[in-house]
Design an enzyme around this catalytic site. Sequence first.
Site, PDB file in Angstrom:
ATOM      1  N   ASP A 124      -4.034  -2.485   3.978  1.00 47.46           N
ATOM      2  CA  ASP A 124      -4.196  -1.733   2.728  1.00 47.46           C
ATOM      3  C   ASP A 124      -5.206  -0.606   2.860  1.00 47.46           C
ATOM      4  O   ASP A 124      -5.130   0.398   2.173  1.00 47.46           O
ATOM      5  CB  ASP A 124      -4.607  -2.675   1.593  1.00 47.46           C
ATOM      6  CG  ASP A 124      -3.434  -3.545   1.224  1.00 47.46           C
ATOM      7  OD1 ASP A 124      -3.214  -4.570   1.902  1.00 47.46           O
ATOM      8  OD2 ASP A 124      -2.694  -3.169   0.293  1.00 47.46           O
ATOM      9  N   GLN A 161       3.896 -13.501  -1.623  1.00 50.18           N
ATOM     10  CA  GLN A 161       4.719 -12.365  -1.166  1.00 50.18           C
ATOM     11  C   GLN A 161       5.512 -12.717   0.093  1.00 50.18           C
ATOM     12  O   GLN A 161       6.584 -12.162   0.334  1.00 50.18           O
ATOM     13  CB  GLN A 161       3.823 -11.150  -0.872  1.00 50.18           C
ATOM     14  CG  GLN A 161       3.198 -10.500  -2.095  1.00 50.18           C
ATOM     15  CD  GLN A 161       1.814 -11.027  -2.356  1.00 50.18           C
ATOM     16  OE1 GLN A 161       1.508 -12.182  -2.087  1.00 50.18           O
ATOM     17  NE2 GLN A 161       0.956 -10.193  -2.897  1.00 50.18           N
ATOM     18  N   ASN A 179      -6.468  -6.304   4.538  1.00 45.93           N
ATOM     19  CA  ASN A 179      -5.081  -6.661   4.232  1.00 45.93           C
ATOM     20  C   ASN A 179      -5.126  -7.889   3.328  1.00 45.93           C
ATOM     21  O   ASN A 179      -6.206  -8.401   2.971  1.00 45.93           O
ATOM     22  CB  ASN A 179      -4.291  -6.925   5.525  1.00 45.93           C
ATOM     23  CG  ASN A 179      -2.800  -7.066   5.270  1.00 45.93           C
ATOM     24  OD1 ASN A 179      -2.199  -6.253   4.559  1.00 45.93           O
ATOM     25  ND2 ASN A 179      -2.189  -8.101   5.821  1.00 45.93           N
ATOM     26  N   LYS A 180      -3.971  -8.372   2.970  1.00 41.22           N
ATOM     27  CA  LYS A 180      -3.852  -9.517   2.043  1.00 41.22           C
ATOM     28  C   LYS A 180      -4.758 -10.673   2.435  1.00 41.22           C
ATOM     29  O   LYS A 180      -4.887 -10.985   3.616  1.00 41.22           O
ATOM     30  CB  LYS A 180      -2.386  -9.950   2.012  1.00 41.22           C
ATOM     31  CG  LYS A 180      -2.038 -11.097   1.110  1.00 41.22           C
ATOM     32  CD  LYS A 180      -2.486 -10.901  -0.315  1.00 41.22           C
ATOM     33  CE  LYS A 180      -2.038  -9.605  -0.937  1.00 41.22           C
ATOM     34  NZ  LYS A 180      -2.735  -9.281  -2.212  1.00 41.22           N
ATOM     35  N   ALA A 220       0.799  -1.232   0.000  1.00 36.45           N
ATOM     36  CA  ALA A 220       0.000   0.000   0.000  1.00 36.45           C
ATOM     37  C   ALA A 220       0.838   1.292   0.000  1.00 36.45           C
ATOM     38  O   ALA A 220       0.677   2.134  -0.894  1.00 36.45           O
ATOM     39  CB  ALA A 220      -0.965  -0.037   1.179  1.00 36.45           C
TER      40      ALA A 220
HETATM   41  O1  MRU Z   1      -1.210  -7.260  -3.232  1.00 41.58           O
HETATM   42  P1  MRU Z   1      -0.106  -6.616  -2.468  1.00 41.58           P
HETATM   43  O2  MRU Z   1       1.168  -7.382  -2.492  1.00 41.58           O
HETATM   44  O3  MRU Z   1       0.083  -5.176  -2.870  1.00 41.58           O
HETATM   45  O4  MRU Z   1      -0.627  -6.613  -0.965  1.00 41.58           O
HETATM   46  C1  MRU Z   1       0.175  -6.069   0.031  1.00 41.58           C
HETATM   47  C2  MRU Z   1      -0.395  -6.229   1.387  1.00 41.58           C
HETATM   48  O5  MRU Z   1      -1.461  -6.763   1.589  1.00 41.58           O
HETATM   49  C3  MRU Z   1       0.377  -5.571   2.494  1.00 41.58           C
HETATM   50  O6  MRU Z   1       0.237  -6.295   3.689  1.00 41.58           O
HETATM   51  C4  MRU Z   1      -0.142  -4.147   2.711  1.00 41.58           C
HETATM   52  O7  MRU Z   1      -0.163  -3.454   1.502  1.00 41.58           O
HETATM   53  C5  MRU Z   1       0.654  -3.410   3.700  1.00 41.58           C
HETATM   54  S1  MRU Z   1       2.235  -2.981   3.079  1.00 41.58           S
HETATM   55  C6  MRU Z   1       3.061  -2.079   4.253  1.00 41.58           C
END
Ligand code: MRU
Length: 352
Positions: free
Chosen positions: A246, A205, A256-257, A47
């Site tokens: 996010d 990730q 979040n993810k 994010a």
């Molecule tokens: O789909 P992504 O890889 O962009 O998702 C990222 C996440 O869900 C992170 O946990 C979130 O963006 C926080 S990053 C500090």
Amino acid sequence: MVYPVIWRNNSVSLIDQTRLPNEYTVVEIHRSEDMAQAITTMIVRGAPAIGVAAAYGMYLGAREIETSDSEALLQADRHEFLTKLETVANLLRSTRPTAVNLFWAIGRMMQTAYETVGTVAEIQQALLATAQKINAEDLQTCQAIGDHGLAALPKSPDKLIILTHCNAGALATAGYGTALGVVRSAWKEGRLARVYADETRPRLQGAKLTAWECVQEGIPVTVITDNMAAHCMKQGLIDAVVVGADRIAANGDAANKIGTYSLAIVAKAHNIPFFVAAPLSTVDFQLTDGSQIPIEERHPAEIYQIGETILTPPGVEFYNPAFDVTPADLITAIITENGAFPPGDLLKAKEK
Ligand code: MRU
């Protein structure tokens, strides 16, 4: 230290996060369209990082706009410039829907454009300065989150085992990270024994990026598949869970993810504290609760294909939401740059 988005030589250098950990490649971005593409394809992701990247994307777009202006910016030219800049903003806004930092950063850039009085060149310069400020601020914010998070962690055992999900590290921010910022601060202070990293299906990730970041800094890391977390908790292997976010609604519900929600449920079942670490730019105070957070759905190939290999038989349907929402009552505290707060007290965090 890892910096995923860097302004240098009049363009933006992005670490290509689709190639880590096997290849460390830097992509040079010169045009706003290419920045939009890099965000969509997740060359840059996380994010805060996409907020910073989009801010630079706005400057690249502003640089591409041609007007007749030379000395002073006439009213008509100014209007034309701002209209064209809105088109750039809309292109960047269309890349990914969930992380509010993207919209927040683009909003700040548009505000700079509207508020700067002067020539096109002066507005462009002001836009570059704002993008660089957003970048620098995020780095400082992450360091503050790390330190506040360290103070909020359980006091025993002496050395903690922290489970995290996805990558909320330096790669996902301007640097240092949010959840991994807390991990980094704990590591520096000798309060960390080990990180458990959920691999984070479907895009991995955790296995690819979080593990890579930990290895870079010599932080001991154990990768598990997502469905192993409850078992690890039951075995007493986990002292705390720290994840990023996010978008957080005003009541503390946190997107979040995908997989974060089930992690919060199993943490609660095992009486393990569950922390969300995020900058205040991730809080969307316009949304009263998490049901209003838009959830991105991504291409099903992320589920059915690994490399060249197709995993599933023909005739199967897929559903691939990239995020889920963890209800506030499963969250022990939200760690921001202004301190750690109960999820219901986010307004206090903002006003502090
Ligand atoms: O789909 P992504 O890889 O962009 O998702 C990222 C996440 O869900 C992170 O946990 C979130 O963006 C926080 S990053 C500090």
